[in-house]
Design an enzyme around this catalytic site. Sequence first.
Site, PDB file in Angstrom:
ATOM      1  N   SER A 144      43.736  44.455  33.257  1.00 18.77           N
ATOM      2  CA  SER A 144      43.151  43.312  33.972  1.00 18.77           C
ATOM      3  C   SER A 144      43.532  42.021  33.265  1.00 18.77           C
ATOM      4  CB  SER A 144      41.630  43.440  34.006  1.00 18.77           C
ATOM      5  OG  SER A 144      41.023  42.232  34.420  1.00 18.77           O
ATOM      6  N   TYR A 157      33.819  43.880  29.410  1.00 20.58           N
ATOM      7  CA  TYR A 157      34.988  44.254  30.205  1.00 20.58           C
ATOM      8  C   TYR A 157      36.268  43.710  29.571  1.00 20.58           C
ATOM      9  CZ  TYR A 157      37.858  45.024  34.386  1.00 20.58           C
ATOM     10  OH  TYR A 157      38.830  45.436  35.265  1.00 20.58           O
TER      11      TYR A 157
END
Length: 244
Positions: A144, A157
Site C-alpha cells: 500500500s 496499517y
Amino acid sequence: MTKRLENRLALVTGASRGIGYALARAFAREGAHVVALARTVGGLEELDDEIQAMGGSATLVPVDLKDVEALDRLGGQIHERWGKLDIFAANAGVLGRLTPLGHLKAKEWDEVMAVNVTANWRLVRSLDPLLRASDAGRAIFLSSGAAHKCKAYWGAYSVSKAALEALARTYAAEVATTPVRVSIVNPGATRTAMRARAMPGEDPETLPTPADVADTLVALAEPGLGVNGGLYDFADGRLTIRSA
C-alpha cells in the site's frame, strides 16, 4: 491457444473478496489451478462456482491467517499433492482502526501485525521450498502507499505494510540466484470494502475495480518475468515500476 498460466499452480490469500477474489479469477482464467485461502467460506464457494463456470479449477482452503499451525502445515500439504508451487499471491490484509498511535489497544496492534506481517512470514517459510521447486516460482506481495506516506492515524496499517515490504525485499535478495522472482505491488485506491471503511465519503464509482488491478498482475505471475524485487504502482490502468 496457450493460456498465459497454463498448468501453473497459484495460491492466493484473501481470495473470498476484493482484489484476492479478482486475482484468483484472473489466474484461473489464464489456466492456473488456484489454491484459494480465506476465512469466509461463502465467498470461497462463490469464487469456486465462477472459476468452474469459466472452465477452470480451484482448491478451497478456509483458514484464518492467525491460525499459525494451519499456515505451517500448508507447505507440507501442497508438497504431498503437487510437489511444487508456481505462484504465491500474498493479498490478504486488515486495515485496523484509524486512530492516534497512543489510542490503539494492544490487541488491535497485534491483530494487524499478525495478519499483515507475521502470517506472510510464516507463509514464506512454509512455501519457500515449493516456490524453489518450480521452474519459475513467483511471489507477489500486495502492499500500500500507506507504507511510505505514513499519514496521521494510519499507524498500525502503515507500519505493517512497511514491514511487509521489508520482508518481501529481503526474500527477493535471498532468492536472487534461483528461478524465483518476487514482486511488491501498491494497488492504489481500489473499489474494495477496506477502502470504503477507510474513506467513507469517497465515491467508489470513481475508483478502479479489483478486476482492473488483478488483470495487470497476471504479468507478474508469468514464467517469463525477469525483474526480481520490483516495487510496482498501479495507476491509470497499468503497472509502473518504481524501483527494482
